[in-house]
Scaffold this active site. Structure first.
Site, PDB file in Angstrom:
ATOM      1  N   ASP A 200       0.835  -1.197   0.000  1.00  0.00           N
ATOM      2  CA  ASP A 200       0.000   0.000   0.000  1.00  0.00           C
ATOM      3  C   ASP A 200       0.870   1.248   0.000  1.00  0.00           C
ATOM      4  O   ASP A 200       2.023   1.227   0.447  1.00  0.00           O
ATOM      5  CB  ASP A 200      -0.879   0.045   1.262  1.00  0.00           C
ATOM      6  CG  ASP A 200      -2.212  -0.652   1.058  1.00  0.00           C
ATOM      7  OD1 ASP A 200      -2.506  -1.041  -0.078  1.00  0.00           O
ATOM      8  OD2 ASP A 200      -2.945  -0.818   2.042  1.00  0.00           O
ATOM      9  N   LYS A 222      -1.033   1.763  -7.566  1.00  0.00           N
ATOM     10  CA  LYS A 222      -1.026   2.044  -8.996  1.00  0.00           C
ATOM     11  C   LYS A 222      -1.816   1.025  -9.814  1.00  0.00           C
ATOM     12  O   LYS A 222      -1.773   1.061 -11.042  1.00  0.00           O
ATOM     13  CB  LYS A 222       0.423   2.105  -9.493  1.00  0.00           C
ATOM     14  CG  LYS A 222       1.200   3.277  -8.911  1.00  0.00           C
ATOM     15  CD  LYS A 222       2.612   3.349  -9.476  1.00  0.00           C
ATOM     16  CE  LYS A 222       3.375   4.529  -8.898  1.00  0.00           C
ATOM     17  NZ  LYS A 222       4.759   4.597  -9.422  1.00  0.00           N
TER      18      LYS A 222
END
EC number: 1.3.1.76
Length: 413
Positions: A200, A222
């Site tokens: 994360d 992403k």
């Protein structure tokens, strides 16, 4: 005896008689390991420390409240002699020698037939360090070696690869609030053993730089397709890599189950039969305020604290929070993910009875080098966020505890 090193061996003492003579500090330190080994422990001593007495009261040991007597070591497999009576220790040591009972003697190691190593444990491994020469025994040196090895195994700086086939699976690891030193020992060890790490944005990113080159790091922040699909993509990545037989770590900020969607990921893995280990982490809801000098509870000030997600506004139909009830509480309110909604949250709390001058602290990038604290009140917090350009991630603390610590004054930047 000093001419030869001690022969190291692991004793299996389950249900075997172990006699401990003396109930002082030495016994207090040694008994927990003997209890953990499953030994049938007989302790002989006129007096014991409160901790040892508690062990006897709990039925973990059998205490004979008297001095040592000849015959106490009969049928024993192992003995620990640790009384303050040298003459009694000598007689007991002689009895142990006659009965071929391995005997540790705390007051005179040279007269003992066994030595207690400096021991430590790390995930199924026991590290035991013995001095090889009786003439140069240095307990502090052996303990320092023990500590260095155990710490290396725990934090991943000393990695011993598994040569047997590992069971593939996933570990959901709570990385803590951001400072890499605040991840749990177990979490850091699993990270060091991982083949794949799905991280994360809010996890302790500095730890990723310590990973070996072969470890694949996937930036969960992403993964495309939007918020809902991003979670689905994370679930799919966990499943895909685990099915390939890899050791996968899902590195999350804070604790996996405190607004971390950890249960969603565990459920996805369970549906396809992939084993999952959950490693709790230090939640930012308590650690970040603490790092900024704010106790979430304090005697005479707050006897409760409530942690709330602020990712949707109070008037949003998706909100599950009972804001009117929160406004009536006298304790501390901690809001996560609420920076952009704090104006509406403050307005709602005041509307339902919270005093407008209630102190508020916003702690941005808590526990990291970029940490800063900005203070306000419910009446001023919306404007303060704008003028001070407070950005996520930030933990918001509402309540009188904000004024308790020594850092009240000009906002820290």
């Amino acid at each position: 005896m000093a001419e030869h090193p001690a022969y190291p061996v692991g004793l299996r003492l389950t249900s075997r008689r172990v006699v401990v003579l003396g109930g002082g500090q030495v016994a207090q330190r040694r008994l927990p390991a003997l209890i953990a080994a499953g030994a049938d422990i007989i302790l002989v001593s006129p007096e014991v420390t409160p901790s040892v007495e508690a062990m006897a009261d709990a039925g973990e040991i059998t205490w004979h409240q008297r001095p040592y007597e000849e015959g106490d070591l009969a049928d024993a497999w192992y003995a620990l002699i640790a009384t303050g009576d040298t003459e009694a220790n000598t007689r007991a040591s002689a009895e142990a020698e006659r009965n071929r009972v391995w005997c540790v003697r705390s007051d005179d190691a040279d007269e003992a037939t066994a030595w207690t190593p400096a021991t430590g444990h790390s995930e199924g491994v026991t590290v035991a360090v013995l001095t090889t020469d009786a003439r140069g025994r240095d307990p502090r040196h052996t303990a320092a070696i023990r500590d260095a090895v155990v710490e290396g195994l725990r934090d991943g700086t000393l990695v011993a690869p598994h040569h047997r086939t590992r069971t593939p699976g996933v570990a959901l690891v709570g990385g803590g609030p951001g400072d890499p030193d605040l991840i749990t020992v177990r979490g850091r060890r699993l990270l060091a053993e991982a083949d794949v790490v799905i991280a994360d944005r809010l996890g302790p990113r500095d730890l990723l730089a310590e990973l070996p080159p072969h470890v694949e790091v996937i930036d969960a922040a992403k993964i495309p397709y939007g918020r809902y699909m991003a979670q689905e993509a994370i679930n799919n990545a966990l499943i895909e890599h685990a099915k390939q037989g890899k050791s996968v770590v899902r590195l999350k900020g804070g604790d996996p189950y405190v607004f971390g969607r950890g249960m969603e990921e565990l459920q996805a893995l369970a549906e396809v039969g992939i084993p999952c280990t959950v490693v709790p982490g230090i939640s930012s809801s308590i650690s970040v305020p603490s790092a900024a000098g704010i106790p979430v509870t304090h005697r005479g000030v707050a006897h409760e604290f409530t942690v709330v997600s602020g990712h949707v506004a109070p008037d949003d139909e998706r909100s599950l929070v009972d804001w009117p009830s929160l406004a009536r509480l006298t304790g501390t309110l901690v809001i996560l993910m609420g920076v952009d909604k704090i104006g509406k949250i403050a307005e709602t709390l005041v509307t339902h009875g919270k005093p407008a001058d209630t102190p508020v602290a916003l702690v941005q990038e808590g526990t990291t080098a970029a940490q800063r604290r900005v203070d306000a009140t419910l009446a001023t917090v919306a404007e303060t966020v704008r003028t001070e350009d407070v950005k996520p991630p930030a933990v918001i603390v509402i309540g009188e505890v904000v004024k308790v610590g020594p850092t009240v004054g000009a906002p820290s930047k």
